[in-house]
Motif scaffolding. Structure first.
Motif, PDB file in Angstrom:
ATOM      1  N   PRO A 513       0.804  -1.228   0.000  1.00  0.00           N
ATOM      2  CA  PRO A 513       0.000   0.000   0.000  1.00  0.00           C
ATOM      3  C   PRO A 513       0.832   1.270   0.000  1.00  0.00           C
ATOM      4  CG  PRO A 513      -0.854  -1.582   1.587  1.00  0.00           C
ATOM      5  CD  PRO A 513       0.460  -2.109   1.126  1.00  0.00           C
ATOM      6  N   GLY A 514       1.971   1.261   0.701  1.00  0.00           N
ATOM      7  CA  GLY A 514       2.778   2.471   0.749  1.00  0.00           C
ATOM      8  C   GLY A 514       3.319   2.852  -0.610  1.00  0.00           C
ATOM      9  N   ALA A 515       3.869   1.900  -1.342  1.00  0.00           N
ATOM     10  CA  ALA A 515       4.386   2.176  -2.684  1.00  0.00           C
ATOM     11  C   ALA A 515       3.273   2.586  -3.629  1.00  0.00           C
ATOM     12  CB  ALA A 515       5.133   0.953  -3.215  1.00  0.00           C
ATOM     13  N   LYS A 516       2.119   1.926  -3.513  1.00  0.00           N
ATOM     14  CA  LYS A 516       0.986   2.270  -4.373  1.00  0.00           C
ATOM     15  C   LYS A 516       0.544   3.709  -4.118  1.00  0.00           C
ATOM     16  CE  LYS A 516      -2.033  -0.865  -5.159  1.00  0.00           C
ATOM     17  NZ  LYS A 516      -3.148  -1.841  -5.057  1.00  0.00           N
ATOM     18  N   LEU A 734       5.584   4.352  16.334  1.00  0.00           N
ATOM     19  CA  LEU A 734       5.140   3.154  17.039  1.00  0.00           C
ATOM     20  C   LEU A 734       6.235   2.103  16.983  1.00  0.00           C
ATOM     21  CD1 LEU A 734       1.495   2.905  15.623  1.00  0.00           C
ATOM     22  CD2 LEU A 734       2.215   3.915  17.782  1.00  0.00           C
ATOM     23  N   HIS A 735       6.515   1.486  18.148  1.00  0.00           N
ATOM     24  CA  HIS A 735       7.511   0.413  18.229  1.00  0.00           C
ATOM     25  C   HIS A 735       6.831  -0.859  18.720  1.00  0.00           C
ATOM     26  CE1 HIS A 735      10.982   2.998  17.499  1.00  0.00           C
ATOM     27  NE2 HIS A 735      10.448   3.876  18.341  1.00  0.00           N
ATOM     28  N   ARG A 736       7.220  -1.970  18.115  1.00  0.00           N
ATOM     29  CA  ARG A 736       6.703  -3.288  18.502  1.00  0.00           C
ATOM     30  C   ARG A 736       7.883  -4.166  18.892  1.00  0.00           C
ATOM     31  NH1 ARG A 736       4.538  -7.561  14.094  1.00  0.00           N
ATOM     32  NH2 ARG A 736       4.003  -9.313  15.483  1.00  0.00           N
ATOM     33  N   PHE A 737       7.822  -4.728  20.106  1.00  0.00           N
ATOM     34  CA  PHE A 737       8.913  -5.551  20.628  1.00  0.00           C
ATOM     35  C   PHE A 737       8.428  -6.997  20.722  1.00  0.00           C
ATOM     36  CE2 PHE A 737       9.480  -1.259  22.148  1.00  0.00           C
ATOM     37  CZ  PHE A 737      10.822  -1.008  21.923  1.00  0.00           C
ATOM     38  N   ILE A 738       9.162  -7.892  20.060  1.00  0.00           N
ATOM     39  CA  ILE A 738       8.799  -9.308  19.990  1.00  0.00           C
ATOM     40  C   ILE A 738       9.861 -10.115  20.724  1.00  0.00           C
ATOM     41  CG2 ILE A 738       8.212 -11.209  18.447  1.00  0.00           C
ATOM     42  CD1 ILE A 738       7.694  -9.124  16.268  1.00  0.00           C
ATOM     43  N   THR A 739       9.423 -11.093  21.483  1.00  0.00           N
ATOM     44  CA  THR A 739      10.304 -12.012  22.221  1.00  0.00           C
ATOM     45  C   THR A 739      11.367 -11.253  22.996  1.00  0.00           C
ATOM     46  OG1 THR A 739      11.808 -12.290  20.348  1.00  0.00           O
ATOM     47  CG2 THR A 739       9.920 -13.809  20.505  1.00  0.00           C
ATOM     48  N   GLY A 740      10.932 -10.203  23.663  1.00  0.00           N
ATOM     49  CA  GLY A 740      11.835  -9.524  24.577  1.00  0.00           C
ATOM     50  C   GLY A 740      12.562  -8.361  23.972  1.00  0.00           C
ATOM     51  N   LEU A 744      10.711  -3.620  16.269  1.00  0.00           N
ATOM     52  CA  LEU A 744      10.268  -3.246  14.933  1.00  0.00           C
ATOM     53  C   LEU A 744       9.589  -1.879  15.004  1.00  0.00           C
ATOM     54  CD1 LEU A 744       8.640  -6.602  13.735  1.00  0.00           C
ATOM     55  CD2 LEU A 744      10.929  -5.759  13.214  1.00  0.00           C
ATOM     56  N   THR A 745       9.842  -1.052  14.014  1.00  0.00           N
ATOM     57  CA  THR A 745       9.152   0.233  13.914  1.00  0.00           C
ATOM     58  C   THR A 745       8.003   0.083  12.939  1.00  0.00           C
ATOM     59  OG1 THR A 745      11.170   1.485  14.376  1.00  0.00           O
ATOM     60  CG2 THR A 745       9.367   2.664  13.320  1.00  0.00           C
ATOM     61  N   LEU A 746       6.795   0.293  13.406  1.00  0.00           N
ATOM     62  CA  LEU A 746       5.625   0.140  12.545  1.00  0.00           C
ATOM     63  C   LEU A 746       5.609   1.270  11.527  1.00  0.00           C
ATOM     64  CD1 LEU A 746       2.925  -0.922  15.158  1.00  0.00           C
ATOM     65  CD2 LEU A 746       4.602  -2.305  13.936  1.00  0.00           C
ATOM     66  N   SER A 747       5.638   0.894  10.254  1.00  0.00           N
ATOM     67  CA  SER A 747       5.852   1.884   9.181  1.00  0.00           C
ATOM     68  C   SER A 747       4.626   2.727   8.874  1.00  0.00           C
ATOM     69  CB  SER A 747       6.291   1.165   7.911  1.00  0.00           C
ATOM     70  OG  SER A 747       5.252   0.296   7.453  1.00  0.00           O
ATOM     71  N   GLN A 748       3.423   2.255   9.233  1.00  0.00           N
ATOM     72  CA  GLN A 748       2.166   2.935   8.881  1.00  0.00           C
ATOM     73  C   GLN A 748       2.038   3.070   7.367  1.00  0.00           C
ATOM     74  OE1 GLN A 748       1.585   6.583  11.209  1.00  0.00           O
ATOM     75  NE2 GLN A 748       3.145   5.881  12.667  1.00  0.00           N
ATOM     76  N   ALA A 749       2.549   2.092   6.631  1.00  0.00           N
ATOM     77  CA  ALA A 749       2.556   2.149   5.164  1.00  0.00           C
ATOM     78  C   ALA A 749       1.133   2.221   4.622  1.00  0.00           C
ATOM     79  CB  ALA A 749       3.277   0.912   4.608  1.00  0.00           C
ATOM     80  N   GLY A 750       0.938   3.137   3.663  1.00  0.00           N
ATOM     81  CA  GLY A 750      -0.348   3.302   3.020  1.00  0.00           C
ATOM     82  C   GLY A 750      -1.264   4.314   3.672  1.00  0.00           C
ATOM     83  N   THR A 787       1.239  -2.080   8.718  1.00  0.00           N
ATOM     84  CA  THR A 787       0.558  -1.622   7.502  1.00  0.00           C
ATOM     85  C   THR A 787      -0.794  -1.007   7.855  1.00  0.00           C
ATOM     86  OG1 THR A 787       1.619  -3.378   6.243  1.00  0.00           O
ATOM     87  CG2 THR A 787      -0.295  -2.319   5.252  1.00  0.00           C
ATOM     88  N   PHE A 788      -1.092   0.114   7.229  1.00  0.00           N
ATOM     89  CA  PHE A 788      -2.379   0.778   7.435  1.00  0.00           C
ATOM     90  C   PHE A 788      -3.491  -0.059   6.808  1.00  0.00           C
ATOM     91  CE2 PHE A 788      -5.635   3.483   5.438  1.00  0.00           C
ATOM     92  CZ  PHE A 788      -6.212   4.028   6.567  1.00  0.00           C
ATOM     93  N   ASP A 789      -4.595  -0.228   7.574  1.00  0.00           N
ATOM     94  CA  ASP A 789      -5.717  -1.007   7.057  1.00  0.00           C
ATOM     95  C   ASP A 789      -6.949  -0.143   6.817  1.00  0.00           C
ATOM     96  OD1 ASP A 789      -6.837  -3.870   6.597  1.00  0.00           O
ATOM     97  OD2 ASP A 789      -8.314  -2.915   7.922  1.00  0.00           O
ATOM     98  N   ARG A 790      -7.383   0.625   7.813  1.00  0.00           N
ATOM     99  CA  ARG A 790      -8.584   1.457   7.669  1.00  0.00           C
ATOM    100  C   ARG A 790      -8.577   2.524   8.767  1.00  0.00           C
ATOM    101  NH1 ARG A 790      -9.826  -3.405   9.862  1.00  0.00           N
ATOM    102  NH2 ARG A 790     -11.030  -3.480  11.817  1.00  0.00           N
ATOM    103  N   GLN A 791      -9.536   3.440   8.646  1.00  0.00           N
ATOM    104  CA  GLN A 791      -9.680   4.493   9.647  1.00  0.00           C
ATOM    105  C   GLN A 791     -11.155   4.806   9.834  1.00  0.00           C
ATOM    106  OE1 GLN A 791      -8.252   8.427   8.311  1.00  0.00           O
ATOM    107  NE2 GLN A 791      -7.887   7.501   6.301  1.00  0.00           N
TER     108      GLN A 791
END
Length: 823
Positions: A513-516, A734-740, A744-750, A787-791
């Protein structure tokens, strides 16, 4: 019917006093004149650049307030958010030296409701029933706008008709202390601002706004007659019954003005001159004005001067008359010869002739007296009588014959001229013909001949040729240049349309979605430029296609339903400002930062109640964060409350408020708390650490373990914990931490607009997170990969400050209303 409040103001800008400064404004909201909101706002910069920028912010907020249709507290919050956005936009585009920050005070009133909102450096003083109370932004509200998210401190005021509210720039408090301001505010209304001005007039920048009750109440308090009392209205100082007028100037009396008036009165208040008692002759009345002014009070000197002048004039007139008479007599002598001389005896006439004037013998002295040139002849004794030299004078007959001869010789020429003149007159030709050519004797250069109608020479040939060439070039340019430009525009339009078509095709092949969105945005910009260049017929169809594709990517939806659970507009003494929201099965808990309390709102209906409030006697510090703990060993589900003293409290409707055991690490600074299962998680952004506390029957008495330590936590302000840890930063990251430790930085793509200061993430499904984006009045849903889904958008989201979800239902606090939302 609510009467409008009255306002007086002044400002000092760059050392110059003005009636209305740029950093203050008075505005009105929507609605009828007798029931619409009133806004009085004052801003101050923390730097000289901020002082200059404050006026632009005030103007923009005034336009925005006139269009808002919401509660008074919601409108004030919205204004502070818009001010923050304006400052962020300016600072983002400016270099470090030009970045600005502001402090702001806003007083709003609608009907009986009056609210004071403050953020950053600000000061306000309220005179209510003889008592003056000062209000200043405190704690996190004291951070200037532009340095931190907008969190205005809201204070509900009881504003009676006789009350006064003073908004003043905080630097002025260095010149006027609080005790002095208390005395000044209790002066008669028309003396408050002048007294303040005299005390701050040496400052370079200051703004003062005085708000008083309606016109019929804002009167003098010095006991004067009612008819003479002065009313301060919105723009002027006037008497009752006078017509409405604009305030022409600030009612300030400086020391310089007082000295000038004293000097002027001394010049005007003088003793009148003593009138002249002596009767002045008529000639004095004709004396010129300057002579009268010089004479002053001495009428005798004036009379003497006038008499001497009249005597000199009489003597002059007598002398002139005598000279004229003598000259006239000298020019007309009547000479008589006793004997007529003959030609033969003419030479002897001087020896024998005797003369008489007017028949009287004339001796030498009489003849000398009758001569007009007597003054030129010295008195040298007797003068002999003049002699007539008859031999030198021609005879009359001889003179007459000579004259006749000359006339006869010129008769043919005169006759010829007369004939020619008569013929010319009869034929209508002019008697005198102008000469067009002066001949070879004198070259006039055409000064008199060949003159044009404008009286100027014809231009030279080279100038005429140059002018003709310029006209030809202009005509050629008019004919060819537009055609060339059209050809260039046509080529540019075609290139833009082709480029947009390529990007549209490329976007269709993209799955990300971000590239589009990036490719479609570029195509949209190119098509808009092509349309501006005159290629609308080619660009408009593609532009419609691109706009539709972007709308699909925006994926804006409306919630299924939004209903109000409770209203807190009339709760407490201050407006409720909610920063956290926690949910239990039956209640919603609101953290009110404005009153440092926690409010319980029954979801099934009922009156809100305060369950925790800051109290030094009970060692209850200011609450920082709240979280609902359902799996509890403390006698059922409880609400956990963390305060600034690193105490942990538990509240339940059954057991009330209890202090729990809490093994806080040394120098712990709680940023946020969250619960997952039986454990408590505490975010300490200053130490870039998330601590995990294990539960016992006494609370959390055991030392915590570091569940997460990462530099990505330095700017975190909100915490969400389930199987993963998700944090929201102050800048919207936004940051997401997995297994401690995997971050990951949530890109909010799209997404169309990136998040601005989002609230804590709320799990809406197994793979989706919902976040409140209060700056854009929406709830955004992202997948866990960012990834952005809806609002979701709705008018009820305007000004929202807190958001939480439980069992598929969402709750939003906005505009003093707690609302249930079903997506």
């Amino acid at each position: 019917m609510t009467e409008p409040l009255q306002v007086g103001q002044f400002a000092i800008v760059d050392g110059e006093p003005v009636d209305r400064g740029p950093n203050a404004g008075v505005f009105h909201g929507k609605g009828p004149a007798d029931d619409r909101a009133e806004l009085f706002i004052l801003a101050e910069g923390t730097t000289p650049a901020g002082e200059a920028f404050a006026g632009h912010v005030i103007s923009a907020l005034g336009h925005s307030f006139a269009s808002l249709d919401m509660s008074l507290t919601g409108s004030l919050r919205r204004l502070f958010v818009e001010a923050e956005h304006a400052l962020e936009d300016w600072n983002r585009k400016s270099i470090a030296q030009h970045r600005v920050a502001l402090g702001m005070s806003a007083f709003g009133r609608r009907g009986a409701q009056a609210v004071l909102a403050q953020a950053g450096p600000s000061a306000a003083y309220h005179l209510h029933r003889g008592t003056v109370t000062g209000y200043f932004a405190e704690f996190q509200h004291a951070e200037p706008l532009g340095h931190a998210p907008a969190q205005p401190q809201l204070t509900k005021l009881d504003f009676d008709d006789d009350d006064r509210l003073l908004l003043i720039s905080s630097p002025a408090l260095r010149e006027v202390d609080e005790d002095l301001l208390t005395g000044i505010l209790q002066l008669p209304a028309d003396q408050v601002l002048p007294d303040l001005y005299r005390r701050v007039q040496e400052m370079r920048h200051v703004t003062v706004v005085l708000v008083t009750g309606p016109a019929k109440h804002a009167t003098r308090t010095n006991g004067g007659d009612a008819e003479d009392e002065v009313v301060i209205d919105a723009t002027s100082t006037r008497h009752p019954g006078d017509e409405e007028t604009y305030q022409p100037s600030l009612f300030i009396e400086s020391d310089e003005g007082t000295a000038a008036r004293d000097a002027r009165s001394q010049l005007l208040d003088i003793t009148p001159r003593r009138p002249i008692e002596v009767v002045i002759p008529a000639v004095v009345e004709r004396a010129p004005a300057p002579l009268l002014r010089v004479a002053g009070e001495s009428s005798q000197s004036l009379t003497r001067i006038a008499a001497e002048g009249a005597a000199r004039a009489a003597r002059s007139r007598a002398a002139v008359a005598t000279i004229a008479a003598e000259s006239q007599a000298a020019r007309r002598p009547a000479w008589r010869v006793s004997e007529a001389p003959t030609p033969a005896s003419a030479s002897a006439a001087p020896a024998s002739a005797s003369f008489e004037a007017n028949g009287t013998p004339a001796g030498p002295r009489e003849k000398k007296a009758q001569s007009f040139s007597r003054g030129l002849v010295p008195n040298a004794g007797p003068v002999a009588a003049p002699e007539l030299l008859t031999e030198d004078l021609p005879m009359v007959d001889t003179m007459a014959s000579a004259t006749r001869a000359r006339n006869s010789s010129s008769a043919p020429l005169a006759e010829a001229l007369a004939n020619e003149s008569g013929a010319a007159i009869a034929g209508g030709a002019p008697l005198v013909r102008p000469r067009h050519n002066m001949g070879g004797r004198w070259k006039g250069g055409g000064a008199f001949g060949n003159r044009s109608a404008l009286g100027s020479q014809l231009p030279p040939t080279w100038m005429v040729s140059l002018g003709v060439l310029a006209v030809l070039l202009l005509i050629a340019g008019i004919v060819t240049v537009p055609r060339m430009l059209n050809q260039d525009n046509h080529g540019r339009v075609q290139a833009l349309v082709d480029g947009a078509q390529e990007r549209i095709t490329g976007a269709a092949s993209k799955s990300e979605p971000g590239a589009k969105r990036e490719m479609l945005s570029e195509a949209q910009a190119m098509l808009l430029e092509a349309r501006d260049l005159g290629g609308g017929s080619q660009a408009d169809p593609l532009l419609t296609q691109v706009t539709g594709s972007l709308a699909v990517l925006d994926n804006v939806k409306a919630p299924k339903s939004v209903e109000t659970v409770a209203s807190l507009e009339q709760f407490g003494t201050k407006p409720v400002a909610v920063s956290r929201l926690a949910l239990s099965a039956d209640n919603a808990y609101l953290l009110d930062v404005n009153s440092a309390q926690v409010v319980r709102v029954p979801l099934a209906g009922g009156e809100p109640a305060s369950v925790y409030i800051e109290n030094k006697d009970l060692k209850q510090a200011k609450p920082v964060s709240i979280a609902q703990l359902d799996q509890s060993d403390l006698g059922g589900p409880v609400l956990l409350i963390a305060d600034t003293a690193n105490h942990l409290w538990a509240y339940s409707p059954a057991n009330g408020l209890d202090l729990l055991a809490f093994a806080a690490p040394a120098n712990l600074a709680v940023s946020d708390i969250a619960v997952f299962g039986r454990d408590l998680y505490v975010l300490d952004a200053a130490k870039t650490t998330v601590y995990r506390f294990s539960q016992t029957a006494d609370g959390f008495p055991n030392a915590p373990v570091k569940a997460l330590a990462s530099s990505d936590l330095a700017n975190a302000r909100r915490l969400m914990v389930d199987s993963e840890v998700v944090t929201a930063d102050a800048d919207g990251t936004l940051h997401r931490f997995i297994t401690g430790q995997v971050a990951l930085t949530l890109s909010q793509a799209g997404i169309d607009k990136r998040l601005v200061v989002p609230e804590a993430a709320q799990p809406i499904s197994k793979n989706e997170l919902a976040l409140l984006d209060s700056a854009n009045d929406r709830v955004v849903v992202l997948t866990r990969d960012g990834t952005f889904d809806r609002q979701y958008r709705a008018k009820e989201f305007t000004g929202a400050t807190a958001f939480a979800m439980r069992d598929g239902q969402a709750f939003v606090y906005a505009g003093s209303q707690l609302r249930r939302v079903v997506f």
